[in-house]
Design a protein around this motif. Structure first.
Motif, PDB file in Angstrom:
ATOM      1  N   LYS A   1       4.482 -41.105 -19.088  1.00  0.00           N
ATOM      2  CA  LYS A   1       5.723 -41.838 -18.845  1.00  0.00           C
ATOM      3  C   LYS A   1       5.962 -42.911 -19.896  1.00  0.00           C
ATOM      4  O   LYS A   1       7.082 -43.404 -20.043  1.00  0.00           O
ATOM      5  CB  LYS A   1       5.696 -42.460 -17.449  1.00  0.00           C
ATOM      6  CG  LYS A   1       5.726 -41.429 -16.335  1.00  0.00           C
ATOM      7  CD  LYS A   1       5.721 -42.069 -14.965  1.00  0.00           C
ATOM      8  CE  LYS A   1       5.741 -41.008 -13.876  1.00  0.00           C
ATOM      9  NZ  LYS A   1       5.721 -41.604 -12.510  1.00  0.00           N
ATOM     10  N   ALA A   2       4.919 -43.267 -20.628  1.00  0.00           N
ATOM     11  CA  ALA A   2       5.049 -44.301 -21.654  1.00  0.00           C
ATOM     12  C   ALA A   2       5.540 -43.746 -22.991  1.00  0.00           C
ATOM     13  O   ALA A   2       5.901 -44.517 -23.878  1.00  0.00           O
ATOM     14  CB  ALA A   2       3.709 -44.997 -21.857  1.00  0.00           C
ATOM     15  N   ALA A   3       5.562 -42.431 -23.147  1.00  0.00           N
ATOM     16  CA  ALA A   3       5.955 -41.835 -24.427  1.00  0.00           C
ATOM     17  C   ALA A   3       7.409 -42.154 -24.749  1.00  0.00           C
ATOM     18  O   ALA A   3       8.285 -42.039 -23.899  1.00  0.00           O
ATOM     19  CB  ALA A   3       5.748 -40.327 -24.385  1.00  0.00           C
ATOM     20  N   LYS A   4       7.659 -42.549 -25.991  1.00  0.00           N
ATOM     21  CA  LYS A   4       9.018 -42.851 -26.431  1.00  0.00           C
ATOM     22  C   LYS A   4       9.627 -41.604 -27.080  1.00  0.00           C
ATOM     23  O   LYS A   4       9.946 -41.575 -28.271  1.00  0.00           O
ATOM     24  CB  LYS A   4       8.998 -44.015 -27.422  1.00  0.00           C
ATOM     25  CG  LYS A   4       8.424 -45.310 -26.855  1.00  0.00           C
ATOM     26  CD  LYS A   4       9.302 -45.856 -25.749  1.00  0.00           C
ATOM     27  CE  LYS A   4       8.830 -47.228 -25.276  1.00  0.00           C
ATOM     28  NZ  LYS A   4       7.507 -47.190 -24.647  1.00  0.00           N
ATOM     29  N   ALA A   5       9.758 -40.549 -26.270  1.00  0.00           N
ATOM     30  CA  ALA A   5      10.252 -39.277 -26.795  1.00  0.00           C
ATOM     31  C   ALA A   5      11.674 -39.405 -27.331  1.00  0.00           C
ATOM     32  O   ALA A   5      12.032 -38.765 -28.318  1.00  0.00           O
ATOM     33  CB  ALA A   5      10.182 -38.202 -25.709  1.00  0.00           C
ATOM     34  N   ASP A   6      12.512 -40.245 -26.685  1.00  0.00           N
ATOM     35  CA  ASP A   6      13.891 -40.397 -27.145  1.00  0.00           C
ATOM     36  C   ASP A   6      13.945 -41.037 -28.526  1.00  0.00           C
ATOM     37  O   ASP A   6      14.741 -40.645 -29.381  1.00  0.00           O
ATOM     38  CB  ASP A   6      14.725 -41.192 -26.136  1.00  0.00           C
ATOM     39  CG  ASP A   6      14.055 -42.489 -25.694  1.00  0.00           C
ATOM     40  OD1 ASP A   6      12.906 -42.744 -26.110  1.00  0.00           O
ATOM     41  OD2 ASP A   6      14.686 -43.248 -24.929  1.00  0.00           O
ATOM     42  N   PHE A   7      13.063 -42.020 -28.773  1.00  0.00           N
ATOM     43  CA  PHE A   7      13.007 -42.631 -30.103  1.00  0.00           C
ATOM     44  C   PHE A   7      12.534 -41.621 -31.141  1.00  0.00           C
ATOM     45  O   PHE A   7      13.035 -41.582 -32.270  1.00  0.00           O
ATOM     46  CB  PHE A   7      12.076 -43.844 -30.079  1.00  0.00           C
ATOM     47  CG  PHE A   7      12.719 -45.092 -29.557  1.00  0.00           C
ATOM     48  CD1 PHE A   7      12.884 -45.286 -28.192  1.00  0.00           C
ATOM     49  CD2 PHE A   7      13.166 -46.082 -30.418  1.00  0.00           C
ATOM     50  CE1 PHE A   7      13.497 -46.434 -27.708  1.00  0.00           C
ATOM     51  CE2 PHE A   7      13.769 -47.231 -29.936  1.00  0.00           C
ATOM     52  CZ  PHE A   7      13.938 -47.409 -28.586  1.00  0.00           C
ATOM     53  N   LEU A   8      11.543 -40.813 -30.776  1.00  0.00           N
ATOM     54  CA  LEU A   8      11.039 -39.815 -31.721  1.00  0.00           C
ATOM     55  C   LEU A   8      12.107 -38.779 -32.037  1.00  0.00           C
ATOM     56  O   LEU A   8      12.234 -38.344 -33.188  1.00  0.00           O
ATOM     57  CB  LEU A   8       9.787 -39.145 -31.161  1.00  0.00           C
ATOM     58  CG  LEU A   8       9.144 -38.073 -32.053  1.00  0.00           C
ATOM     59  CD1 LEU A   8       8.798 -38.637 -33.431  1.00  0.00           C
ATOM     60  CD2 LEU A   8       7.909 -37.484 -31.390  1.00  0.00           C
ATOM     61  N   LEU A   9      12.884 -38.366 -31.037  1.00  0.00           N
ATOM     62  CA  LEU A   9      13.978 -37.431 -31.279  1.00  0.00           C
ATOM     63  C   LEU A   9      14.951 -37.987 -32.320  1.00  0.00           C
ATOM     64  O   LEU A   9      15.377 -37.289 -33.239  1.00  0.00           O
ATOM     65  CB  LEU A   9      14.729 -37.159 -29.979  1.00  0.00           C
ATOM     66  CG  LEU A   9      14.114 -36.148 -29.017  1.00  0.00           C
ATOM     67  CD1 LEU A   9      14.811 -36.217 -27.667  1.00  0.00           C
ATOM     68  CD2 LEU A   9      14.198 -34.752 -29.591  1.00  0.00           C
TER      69      LEU A   9
END
Length: 268
Positions: free
Chosen positions: A19-27
């Protein structure tokens, strides 16, 4: 923002499934950055957390799809598993959708220097010899990240910039600071033993580029708190990119919807 192109990009410690992953930033980062080669330097998927409880929102799929799309368009993608995605270590030399899996790699820069690329967990005594302690440490890190999320929400409402509690806490603990220094020294020695000019790794979530007794030590950081990547330019020089400093706000929903199109719908 214009797209930037590099010779090579190095990304690690995304922890998809956490839940801590910043997947939106990486995208958003992947949308604005292209490279001839991308190294995924371990802990891209967080198998440890997925074993405890399944959490895989749409933006995790979006990151996977975005990387696969880059591979289909001609980018060489090399996946070097870490301790959190160690299940992939059973498949060295295998290609998944154009993505190569390797235990480690020797990367040659544009100016002819050689860099050993590995995740780095094999040099972490806790991970190697005391797995239960590693799991407990992982749980404590999760708690620090939860505090991060709450503080970030409050600071956003107050118009204050992002500040990482977990990164601050880590650097206040003398043992942690000593561990980082010892980790860097041991990994640099591994590069020396392999006749490399430097080493590029992840694992400890502490991004840096520095020289250690003639060996260039490069750590890619993470996409949990710092949102960093390493880029190699066409002249062989390296740049540490901190995406949170460039984009200090959440990406707009329109952008996320564009990135969430099914594979093959249209070019990103």
């Amino acid at each position: 923002m214009d797209t930037r192109r590099f010779r090579t990009l190095f990304i690690s410690d995304v922890h998809l499934g956490s839940k801590a992953a910043k997947a939106d930033f990486l995208l958003d980062f992947l949308r604005h950055h292209e490279a001839d080669t991308i190294y995924l330097v371990g802990d891209i998927i967080d198998g440890w957390r997925l074993k405890r409880s399944w959490y895989w929102p749409q933006d995790c799929n979006d990151v996977v799809q975005k990387v696969l799309r880059k591979a289909r368009k001609g980018t060489r993608v090399v996946y070097i598993p870490g301790n959190h995605d160690e299940f992939l270590r059973d498949f060295p030399g295998t290609h998944f959708g154009g993505i190569e899996v390797a235990q480690r790699a020797m990367h040659e820069t544009a100016d002819g220097k050689k860099y050993l690329v590995l995740h780095g967990d094999e040099f972490d005594v806790v991970v190697r010899n005391a797995r239960i302690v590693a799991y407990l440490g992982d749980w404590a890190y999760d708690m620090a990240i939860l505090i991060n999320i709450g503080l970030a929400a409050i600071r956003r409402k107050l118009g204050m910039p992002y500040w990482s509690f977990s990164a601050w806490a880590k650097l206040q603990v003398k043992h942690a600071v000593n561990f980082i220094g010892e980790f860097q020294r041991v990994v640099a020695e591994e590069a020396r033993r392999n006749n490399a000019d430097g080493v590029i790794c992840g694992h400890i979530h502490h991004a840096v580029i520095e020289d250690l007794d003639g060996i260039r030590y490069i750590n890619t950081g993470d996409w949990v708190e710092s949102c960093t990547a390493i880029a190699e330019h066409d002249d062989g020089s390296f740049e540490l990119i901190t995406w949170r400093e460039i984009l200090d706000v959440e990406p707009p929903m329109a952008l996320l919807e564009d990135l969430r199109e099914p594979i093959g719908a249209k070019a990103a």
